[in-house]
Write a protein that holds these residues in place. Structure first.
Motif, PDB file in Angstrom:
ATOM      1  N   THR A 125       1.394  -2.331   5.043  1.00 57.27           N
ATOM      2  CA  THR A 125       0.867  -1.478   3.722  1.00 57.27           C
ATOM      3  C   THR A 125       2.219  -0.627   3.486  1.00 57.27           C
ATOM      4  O   THR A 125       2.815  -0.485   2.458  1.00 57.27           O
ATOM      5  CB  THR A 125      -0.270  -0.967   3.589  1.00 57.27           C
ATOM      6  OG1 THR A 125      -0.552  -0.194   4.657  1.00 57.27           O
ATOM      7  CG2 THR A 125      -1.408  -2.130   3.459  1.00 57.27           C
ATOM      8  N   SER A 126       2.682  -0.006   4.505  1.00 56.35           N
ATOM      9  CA  SER A 126       3.811   0.947   4.533  1.00 56.35           C
ATOM     10  C   SER A 126       5.153   0.236   3.783  1.00 56.35           C
ATOM     11  O   SER A 126       5.691   0.748   3.175  1.00 56.35           O
ATOM     12  CB  SER A 126       3.833   1.838   5.806  1.00 56.35           C
ATOM     13  OG  SER A 126       5.041   2.748   5.720  1.00 56.35           O
ATOM     14  N   GLN A 127       5.328  -0.800   4.799  1.00 52.07           N
ATOM     15  CA  GLN A 127       6.575  -1.587   4.482  1.00 52.07           C
ATOM     16  C   GLN A 127       6.493  -2.095   3.252  1.00 52.07           C
ATOM     17  O   GLN A 127       7.553  -2.095   2.536  1.00 52.07           O
ATOM     18  CB  GLN A 127       6.862  -2.563   5.542  1.00 52.07           C
ATOM     19  CG  GLN A 127       8.051  -3.635   5.114  1.00 52.07           C
ATOM     20  CD  GLN A 127       8.587  -3.879   6.465  1.00 52.07           C
ATOM     21  OE1 GLN A 127       8.278  -3.709   7.553  1.00 52.07           O
ATOM     22  NE2 GLN A 127       9.975  -4.375   6.394  1.00 52.07           N
ATOM     23  N   ASN A 129       4.965  -0.935   0.393  1.00 48.62           N
ATOM     24  CA  ASN A 129       4.570   0.111  -0.396  1.00 48.62           C
ATOM     25  C   ASN A 129       3.383  -0.107  -1.375  1.00 48.62           C
ATOM     26  O   ASN A 129       3.341  -0.115  -2.513  1.00 48.62           O
ATOM     27  CB  ASN A 129       5.782   0.302  -1.328  1.00 48.62           C
ATOM     28  CG  ASN A 129       5.493   1.783  -2.091  1.00 48.62           C
ATOM     29  OD1 ASN A 129       5.085   2.835  -1.782  1.00 48.62           O
ATOM     30  ND2 ASN A 129       6.168   1.818  -3.249  1.00 48.62           N
ATOM     31  N   SER A 132      -2.970   1.750   0.859  1.00 43.32           N
ATOM     32  CA  SER A 132      -4.046   1.082   2.081  1.00 43.32           C
ATOM     33  C   SER A 132      -5.366   0.970   1.890  1.00 43.32           C
ATOM     34  O   SER A 132      -6.056   0.362   2.621  1.00 43.32           O
ATOM     35  CB  SER A 132      -3.401   2.276   3.271  1.00 43.32           C
ATOM     36  OG  SER A 132      -4.130   3.612   2.990  1.00 43.32           O
ATOM     37  N   ALA A 201       3.119  -6.060  -4.969  1.00 46.92           N
ATOM     38  CA  ALA A 201       4.301  -5.517  -4.289  1.00 46.92           C
ATOM     39  C   ALA A 201       5.578  -5.744  -5.223  1.00 46.92           C
ATOM     40  O   ALA A 201       5.540  -6.904  -5.733  1.00 46.92           O
ATOM     41  CB  ALA A 201       4.377  -6.182  -2.777  1.00 46.92           C
ATOM     42  N   SER A 202       6.298  -4.954  -5.129  1.00 52.15           N
ATOM     43  CA  SER A 202       7.754  -5.173  -5.674  1.00 52.15           C
ATOM     44  C   SER A 202       8.454  -6.200  -5.019  1.00 52.15           C
ATOM     45  O   SER A 202       8.502  -6.344  -3.889  1.00 52.15           O
ATOM     46  CB  SER A 202       8.643  -4.047  -5.794  1.00 52.15           C
ATOM     47  OG  SER A 202       8.880  -3.249  -4.280  1.00 52.15           O
ATOM     48  N   ASN A 205      10.679  -5.052  -2.251  1.00 48.94           N
ATOM     49  CA  ASN A 205      10.067  -4.684  -0.773  1.00 48.94           C
ATOM     50  C   ASN A 205       9.684  -6.200  -0.137  1.00 48.94           C
ATOM     51  O   ASN A 205       9.936  -6.208   1.202  1.00 48.94           O
ATOM     52  CB  ASN A 205       9.012  -3.887  -1.029  1.00 48.94           C
ATOM     53  CG  ASN A 205       9.153  -2.442  -1.533  1.00 48.94           C
ATOM     54  OD1 ASN A 205      10.083  -2.066  -1.048  1.00 48.94           O
ATOM     55  ND2 ASN A 205       8.209  -1.778  -2.230  1.00 48.94           N
ATOM     56  N   GLN A 394      -2.917   8.606   6.231  1.00 46.09           N
ATOM     57  CA  GLN A 394      -3.457   7.914   5.172  1.00 46.09           C
ATOM     58  C   GLN A 394      -4.736   8.228   4.928  1.00 46.09           C
ATOM     59  O   GLN A 394      -5.748   7.037   5.065  1.00 46.09           O
ATOM     60  CB  GLN A 394      -3.266   6.290   5.234  1.00 46.09           C
ATOM     61  CG  GLN A 394      -1.826   5.863   5.071  1.00 46.09           C
ATOM     62  CD  GLN A 394      -1.187   5.752   4.115  1.00 46.09           C
ATOM     63  OE1 GLN A 394      -1.929   5.816   3.048  1.00 46.09           O
ATOM     64  NE2 GLN A 394       0.260   5.795   3.998  1.00 46.09           N
TER      65      GLN A 394
END
Length: 433
Positions: A125-127, A129, A132, A201-202, A205, A394
């Motif tokens: 989720t961090s990668q 963006n 969470s 998600a973009s 990313n 988080q």
């Protein structure tokens, strides 16, 4: 007077835990110290009767194993490869992590499963963006539902299986797995619908993720292979513990100590211990002392007896009341002490002429396991997830989780009521057992 004191200390502590203004471990431990100072129980009782050191040792051992393995980059590698397999698509990722968590919780136990999967999903989720919260929410729900399905999946089931000789691994699978599967499918559809607009998600990313070389994150030293071997051996031990007649805690401790010994030259023990979620462990200790106060003054025992008296010995009413009481009560405190108090009470039902107790055991198991989804302190897995999330910056909101947890638990208990009534109580009444 002791009853009032214990109740007030518990309620005030719980309110402070909910508001999250002060660290939850500090609050829980403060409540335990107040119970000591007011003489509700002695230090000896607190340390040797109310704190479940088996649970603490199991958690500590798994944290050591995960901490060492994480240093090898293995979890980052798995996270990236998993996300690449679903091409970074948030909803397939959501569904995939839910299924893996549910299966892992059924075959291992839910605490071990979340210790493995939460660090992985936090990295993904961090990668990408992504928020969470939806992923952590489904991991908690999936772990508790999956843990409901088998004897080894959730601590209440283990306790019931140890107390009732004829209820084995297959019994739990046959009687509880069908309902667990139904609830899991419903939960998955509902959560996907609720979070469909936030699970995006973009493209940038995603492209960055797909271009990432996952193997570059692996630290290919002897520690990597030692970690994989010991972790696999430990998980195999969990699967076979009922056949080996070795407790889960002993297996976990053995694995942790073995890995510490094997990797001592490559990784300093101080670094490993620094990565342990101490706040989570001490919150558990504090939570056990708070519930111990209720137990010491007889509140839990009186609640159990009240169930019997309120149903006047009626079998069907007793089964359904135990389902709801255990479900609602397990959402407020950890389900372990409640189940421990209820087991001897249910065993006493035979003296009231109740010979066929299996539906009542299934009601207790379903209520205790599913009720844990109500709040962040309702089950051991919940507390662990909250601790891991907080360690990764988080933080899970107690109130926000409860807004999803309580409705889902109420729905689960309604479905469980129908299941218990149709599968067990109607045949019981028709046969006049």
């Amino acid at each position: 007077m002791d009853v009032i004191l214990a109740t007030v200390i518990f309620v005030i502590s719980y309110i402070f835990i909910m508001t999250e203004k002060i660290n939850r471990a500090v609050i829980a431990l403060s409540g335990g110290v107040l119970l000591l100072l007011t003489g509700i129980y002695s230090a000896n009782d607190m340390f040797f009767q109310y704190i479940d050191w088996n649970t603490i040792a199991l958690l500590f051992s798994m944290m050591l194993l995960i901490s060492i393995t994480e240093k090898t980059g293995l979890f980052t590698f798995i996270a990236i490869r998993f996300a690449q397999k679903v091409r970074g698509s948030p909803i397939p990722l959501f569904i995939g992590i839910s299924i893996l968590t549910a299966i892992g919780s059924a075959l291992l136990d839910n605490v071990t499963t979340v210790l493995i999967f939460v660090p992985i999903i936090l990295k993904i989720t961090s990668q990408l963006n992504l928020p969470s919260f939806p992923y952590l929410l489904t991991i908690i729900f999936s772990s508790n539902i999956g843990g409901t399905a088998t004897l080894i999946g959730d601590p209440p089931n283990i306790m019931i299986g140890q107390a009732v000789d004829h209820l084995n691994f297959l019994s739990f699978l046959v009687h509880l797995a069908p309902l667990a599967l139904l609830l899991f499918v419903i939960m998955l559809f509902v959560l996907v619908f609720l979070f469909r607009n936030t699970l995006t998600a973009s493209q940038g990313n995603v492209e960055e993720l797909l271009a990432t070389d996952a193997s570059a994150f692996l630290v290919k030293t002897p520690m990597l292979y030692q970690s994989i071997a010991v972790l696999s051996l430990t998980l195999t031990g969990f699967l076979l513990h009922s056949f080996l007649h070795i407790e889960l805690t002993v297996i976990a401790l053995s694995g942790a100590i073995l890995l510490l010994l094997l990797t001592e030259k490559e990784l300093e023990t101080e670094q490993v211990f620094a990565k342990v979620e101490w706040v989570t462990l001490f919150f558990f200790i504090g939570l056990f002392t708070l519930v111990g106060g209720l137990d010491a003054v007889g509140i839990i025992d009186e609640l159990a007896r009240a169930i019997v008296l309120s149903t006047e010995g009626d079998f069907s009413k007793t089964a359904l009341l135990i389902l709801w009481i255990s479900g609602l009560f397990s959402g407020i405190v950890d389900n372990i002490p409640f189940v421990a108090a209820m087991i001897p009470v249910i065993q006493e039902f035979k003296s009231y002429g109740m010979i066929y107790l299996d539906p009542i055991w299934w009601s207790l198991a379903l209520g205790a396991c599913l009720g844990g989804n109500a709040t962040l302190v309702g089950a051991s897995a919940n507390v662990v997830v909250a601790g891991l999330a907080e360690g990764a910056k988080q933080k899970l909101s107690f109130i926000r989780f409860m807004l999803y947890g309580i409705p889902f638990v109420l729905f689960s208990l309604v479905v469980s009521t129908i299941y218990i009534y149709v599968r067990y109580l109607i045949p019981y009444m028709s046969q006049g057992l």
